[in-house]
Design a protein around this motif. Structure first.
Motif, mmCIF file in Angstrom:
data_model
loop_
_atom_site.group_PDB
_atom_site.id
_atom_site.type_symbol
_atom_site.label_atom_id
_atom_site.label_comp_id
_atom_site.label_asym_id
_atom_site.label_seq_id
_atom_site.Cartn_x
_atom_site.Cartn_y
_atom_site.Cartn_z
ATOM 1 N N SER A 183 0.837 -1.204 0.000
ATOM 2 C CA SER A 183 0.000 0.000 0.000
ATOM 3 C C SER A 183 0.871 1.254 0.000
ATOM 4 O O SER A 183 1.902 1.304 0.677
ATOM 5 N N GLU A 227 -4.126 9.687 2.479
ATOM 6 C CA GLU A 227 -4.678 8.955 1.351
ATOM 7 C C GLU A 227 -3.936 7.640 1.193
ATOM 8 O O GLU A 227 -2.701 7.616 1.201
ATOM 9 N N TRP A 245 -4.505 1.047 -1.854
ATOM 10 C CA TRP A 245 -4.321 -0.347 -1.469
ATOM 11 C C TRP A 245 -3.931 -1.186 -2.679
ATOM 12 O O TRP A 245 -4.250 -0.835 -3.822
ATOM 13 N N GLU A 304 -8.237 -0.265 -4.299
ATOM 14 C CA GLU A 304 -9.086 0.586 -3.472
ATOM 15 C C GLU A 304 -8.310 1.831 -3.038
ATOM 16 O O GLU A 304 -7.145 1.765 -2.682
ATOM 17 N N ARG A 305 -9.009 2.971 -3.099
ATOM 18 C CA ARG A 305 -8.417 4.227 -2.622
ATOM 19 C C ARG A 305 -9.223 4.729 -1.436
ATOM 20 O O ARG A 305 -10.453 4.751 -1.467
ATOM 21 N N GLN A 306 -8.513 5.138 -0.397
ATOM 22 C CA GLN A 306 -9.156 5.546 0.845
ATOM 23 C C GLN A 306 -8.616 6.904 1.272
ATOM 24 O O GLN A 306 -7.415 7.186 1.121
ATOM 25 N N ARG A 307 -9.489 7.745 1.802
ATOM 26 C CA ARG A 307 -9.079 9.109 2.180
ATOM 27 C C ARG A 307 -9.604 9.445 3.572
ATOM 28 O O ARG A 307 -10.805 9.327 3.841
ATOM 29 N N GLU A 317 -8.959 -1.561 5.455
ATOM 30 C CA GLU A 317 -9.359 -1.364 4.068
ATOM 31 C C GLU A 317 -10.888 -1.401 3.962
ATOM 32 O O GLU A 317 -11.521 -2.282 4.540
ATOM 33 N N PRO A 318 -11.479 -0.454 3.240
ATOM 34 C CA PRO A 318 -12.942 -0.433 3.099
ATOM 35 C C PRO A 318 -13.461 -1.707 2.432
ATOM 36 O O PRO A 318 -12.767 -2.317 1.623
#
Length: 590
Positions: A521, A565, A568, A572-575, A589-590
């Motif tokens: 990641s 930010e 993964w 998947e992108r997470q903010r 991770e969502p």
């Protein structure tokens, strides 16, 4: 590594620098070439002008360490089974792993060890690998026997990660003619599943000598794959006697045939498939020393950098579909800017200059410098070893394991290198010394590095034949500590005592569709002041070693991260927004 038998014949600083003492340090390659043709007077003027133009940046925030190994109860001594014959394996020992094997939030330490020759068996407890459990309060307990991980054979390197996604970190041990996979049962004990997993050397033929290994998910299927770094064909009965004058020394790598590296695909059922040949990795013969993972071309697939000993370094570009293409030469990391293949040893892949592109910091032998390759984008690297100041400050030394971490939390990543000569008797044939202190180079505001080793603390300055080094925050105070092995001496545990002035943020990722450790990641942090930083989750750092998977960020005066930010491996992108600093944060991770 250039072996001691020819050590003093290696080209050192040009004669106009060394003999005339006009230049105390080498300059960048193009400057060295031009100045070599000049007269002494012109050289002196040119040097003065160059230094003046470079300017003097403000000093960095202090970086200090205290060696607390004795107080912590760490008694491990790296025993390499040394013999008068100076067998090649003796100088290559001693990886270290930092990992939390029992999930109590405190990083533990695993040391690999050598064995007696010629049997290469751990005939008594003094040669056992050692697992130390972090008890908190600055104390560690030796739980090697209770955990079942004393190891077998002559071990060189170690790689830690949760390969089976069961929530507990496992251990892979790389060694001479034999590797081991220890699966963490989750109850404080490990089991040797090397054969069952398909990782044992098969057949009656010559078995490879593996130096190091690393875990990564090359096909982003949520399962960690294994890359094993192989060194050379070692047959002790056929080793030539190498000497400098009357001194017996370890031989140059040219006397040994190289080996290809190995790649094992994780099948997701506790077993692995050897895909070395089909992937293209096994078609390139080198003399591998260390491995680091990065996405140097930003295509979402992890690539592999492998340092080689006196032959060109490799950069395996991940082309997808299980295929890799070696492009170290075209990318610019196979040689240094003088066109030389160095005695490349440890490697760490990090975004050193906070531009979103991962760079490479490598250690090497004395007279070679510790190369620093900057990722310029478009698949290319530039050798900035001398312009960055790293060249002149590392030229006299030999480096092994290394790491790129922000050691004073000022928002700029610093360089650490474990140092010690290849030969333990350098004094018999050279003006140099075998035992060397470790080194810290702090990054300055102008992008150059300053050697702050001398002010890092009296315990830090103690010399030794240092080898492995791994990183983690053992006391949970937000400052990255370092554990270092050394041949013939007690390991060093350097507690980071840098003044508590700057803020920090430590992230532990937990994958769902991605591998559970979140390895691979990429984390992008933007501070309240607008400063941006990038760091990737990995355990593969340095030489034969493995570091805590926690991602550390020094945030300087920023007490809040405006955004965090995460990209993964699954895509998947997470903010996250307005994240308070000065704490550990677990992100799922969502």
């Amino acid at each position: 590594m250039w072996r001691g038998c020819i050590e003093d014949s290696i080209p050192g600083p040009p004669a106009w620098s060394r003999d005339a003492k006009i230049l105390p340090v080498p300059l960048p390659a193009h400057s060295r070439f031009l100045l070599a043709c000049a007269s002494g007077a012109i050289v002196a003027v040119a040097l003065a002008s160059w230094v003046l133009l470079a300017g003097e940046p403000s000093p960095p925030d202090p970086i200090t360490f205290e060696d607390v190994a004795a107080r912590a109860g760490i008694e491990f001594v790296l025993r390499n089974g040394a013999t008068p014959q100076k067998h090649q394996i003796e100088t290559m020992a001693g990886g270290v792993a930092v990992f939390d094997y029992n999930n109590d939030g405190r990083p533990d330490i695993y040391f690999v060890n050598g064995a007696r020759q010629p049997a290469l068996e751990k005939s008594d407890a003094s040669f056992y690998n050692r697992l130390y459990r972090n008890e908190g309060g600055g104390r560690f307990a030796d739980v090697t026997i209770a955990s079942g991980v004393p190891g077998e054979g002559y071990a060189t390197g170690v790689a830690a990660a949760d390969y089976d996604n069961d929530g507990f970190a496992d251990l892979f041990i790389a060694g001479v003619n034999r590797n081991i996979l220890y699966r963490n049962r989750g109850d404080g004990t490990f089991e040797d599943i090397t054969v069952r997993a398909g990782l044992a050397h098969r057949g009656a033929g010559l078995k490879p000598w593996s130096i190091a290994a690393g875990w990564f998910d090359y096909d982003n299927d949520g399962q960690l794959d294994l890359f094993v770094v192989n060194y050379c064909v070692w047959i002790p009965e056929k080793e030539p006697p190498c000497t400098v004058g009357k001194a017996r020394t370890y031989c140059h790598p040219k006397y040994y045939a190289g080996l290809p590296n190995s790649l094992y695909h994780n099948n997701g059922n506790g077993t692995f498939t050897d895909v070395s040949e089909n992937s293209g990795v096994g078609r390139h013969v080198g003399k591998g020393m260390a491995v680091a993972f990065l996405d140097f071309d930003h295509d979402g697939k992890l690539d592999v950098a492998v340092t080689n000993d006196t032959v060109p370094n490799f950069l395996f570009r991940n082309e997808g579909g299980g295929r890799f293409r070696e492009m170290g030469l075209t990318a610019g990391i196979a040689f240094n800017d003088d066109g030389r293949a160095l005695s490349s040893m440890g490697v760490d892949a990090r975004d050193i200059d906070n531009d979103g592109r991962e760079d490479l910091f490598i250690t090497a032998n004395n007279n070679e410098t510790f190369p620093l390759f900057r990722n310029t984008g478009k698949g290319l690297f530039a050798d900035i070893t001398y312009p960055s100041g790293v060249g002149r400050q590392t030229l006299p030394y030999t480096g092994w394991s290394n790491g790129v971490y922000d050691l004073n939390n000022d928002g700029r990543k610093d360089l650490f290198a474990a140092r010690g000569a290849i030969d333990d008797n350098v004094e018999e044939f050279s003006h140099r010394r075998s035992a060397q202190s470790n080194a810290v180079l702090a990054r300055l505001e102008d992008g150059r590095f300053a050697d702050v080793t001398g002010s890092a603390g009296s315990g830090f300055l103690q010399p030794g034949l240092h080898r492995g080094a791994a990183f983690g925050d053992f006391d949970g105070d937000g400052r990255v500590d370092v554990v270092v092995s050394r041949i013939g001496g007690r390991a060093r545990l350097f507690r980071n005592t840098s003044p508590v002035k700057n803020h920090w943020l430590a992230l532990r990722l937990r994958g769902r569709r991605s591998n559970r450790d979140g390895i691979g990641s990429m984390v992008h942090v933007t501070g309240a002041s607008g400063r941006e930083q990038w760091n990737r989750v990995t355990t593969a750092t340095g030489y034969a070693s493995s570091s805590d998977r926690t991602v550390f960020f020094g945030t300087g005066s920023d007490a809040v991260a405006k955004t965090v930010e995460i990209q993964w491996p699954s895509g998947e992108r997470q903010r996250l927004v307005n994240v308070a600093c000065d704490r550990y944060l677990t992100v799922e991770e969502p």
